[in-house]
Design a protein around this motif. Structure first.
Motif, short mmCIF file in Angstrom:
data_model
loop_
_atom_site.label_atom_id
_atom_site.label_comp_id
_atom_site.label_asym_id
_atom_site.label_seq_id
_atom_site.Cartn_x
_atom_site.Cartn_y
_atom_site.Cartn_z
N GLU A 1 46.65 45.74 48.03
CA GLU A 1 45.64 46.06 47.23
C GLU A 1 44.21 45.80 47.81
O GLU A 1 44.14 44.64 48.46
CB GLU A 1 45.56 45.37 45.67
N PHE B 1 39.38 46.24 47.81
CA PHE B 1 38.27 46.73 47.30
C PHE B 1 37.58 47.61 48.40
O PHE B 1 37.47 47.05 49.61
CB PHE B 1 37.38 45.59 46.60
N TRP C 1 31.88 49.21 43.40
CA TRP C 1 33.07 48.57 43.93
C TRP C 1 34.36 49.31 43.30
O TRP C 1 34.25 49.43 42.11
CB TRP C 1 33.30 47.22 43.68
N ASN C 2 35.14 49.63 44.10
CA ASN C 2 36.41 50.49 43.55
C ASN C 2 37.71 49.56 43.87
O ASN C 2 37.78 49.12 45.24
CB ASN C 2 36.62 51.97 44.36
N HIS C 3 38.70 49.40 43.18
CA HIS C 3 39.77 48.64 43.37
C HIS C 3 40.90 49.53 43.47
O HIS C 3 41.13 50.43 42.64
CB HIS C 3 39.96 47.56 42.10
N ASN D 1 41.11 51.66 39.93
CA ASN D 1 39.90 51.19 38.82
C ASN D 1 40.63 51.06 37.60
O ASN D 1 40.16 51.65 36.57
CB ASN D 1 38.98 52.35 38.89
N VAL E 1 41.40 45.35 36.24
CA VAL E 1 40.82 45.08 37.63
C VAL E 1 40.33 43.79 37.98
O VAL E 1 39.79 43.10 36.76
CB VAL E 1 39.58 46.10 37.77
N THR F 1 38.27 40.62 38.78
CA THR F 1 36.81 40.42 38.83
C THR F 1 36.33 39.29 39.71
O THR F 1 35.13 38.94 39.76
CB THR F 1 36.14 40.19 37.26
#
Length: 166
Positions: A2, A4, A64-66, A81, A135, A137
Motif C-alpha cells: 500500500e 499514497f 492524497w490517494n491511498h 481511497n 483510509v 490518516t
C-alpha cells in the motif's frame, strides 16, 4: 502493498509505482488519464496476461490517494481511497519477494509522474478486505505483519527516503 500518491495532473499515462524481484516478476501501477491501473507479469516479463491493465479507481487530482493491493492465496483485491475497485487472480506470480521498488518512474517507461509520493508499506497479511475500508490518516506504523515501511519526509524535490521499519 500500500502507498499514497498525490498527482498534480491526471493527463496522459504516468508511472506511479513498480515492484520487481530477481526473476523479473513485476507489479506496475500506471495512472492512465486519471484511472489507476495495475499490470502484473510472470517469469521474465514474458507475459502480462496475469493482470493486464486492471483499473481500480479514479485518482483525485491535487489530493492524497491511498492505494492497496492485498493478496490472499491467488486472489488479488485492489483498493483505492476506501473502496475495493476490482479483484483478480494472480496464478503463477511468485508473491511479493520484491527487491526493487520504484516511485514515479518504472522500468521500460521514459515518462515520469507528476506530483508527490507518501509512505509505502509491504505487509505479510491482507490488511483490507471486503467492499470498503478506512483510509489511514497518519504514517504507517510497524507491527508484526509489517515487512517494509518507507517514508519520504524530505522537502519537495528532495530524495529523502527513510526506512521506518524499525
Amino acid at each position: 502493498q500500500e502507498f499514497f500518491f498525490y498527482p498534480t495532473t491526471l493527463s496522459g499515462n504516468q508511472p506511479i509505482f513498480g515492484a520487481m524481484n530477481d526473476s523479473q516478476t513485476a507489479q506496475l501501477w500506471f495512472l492512465q488519464s486519471g484511472t489507476l491501473a495495475l499490470y502484473m507479469n510472470n517469469a521474465n516479463n514474458t507475459s502480462w496476461g496475469v493482470v493486464s491493465g486492471n483499473g481500480f479507481g479514479t485518482a483525485n487530482v491535487n489530493q492524497w490517494n491511498h492505494v492497496a493491493l492485498c493478496r490472499t492465496g491467488d486472489n488479488l483485491e485492489l483498493f483505492m481511497n476506501g473502496a475495493r475497485g476490482n479483484s483478480d487472480t494472480a496464478t503463477g506470480v511468485e508473491g511479493y519477494r520484491q527487491n526493487v521498488f520504484t516511485m514515479g518512474k518504472v522500468q521500460g517507461s521514459t515518462t515520469n509522474s507528476t506530483g508527490f509520493f507518501g509512505p509505502i508499506r509491504v505487509s505479510s497479511s491482507a490488511r483490507y478486505t471486503g467492499s470498503s475500508y478506512t483510509v489511514p490518516t497518519s504514517n504507517f506504523t510497524n507491527d508484526a505483519d509489517t515487512l517494509f515501511i518507507v517514508t519520504m519526509d524530505g522537502t519537495n524535490g528532495d530524495r529523502d527516503i527513510i526506512d521506518a521499519n524499525t
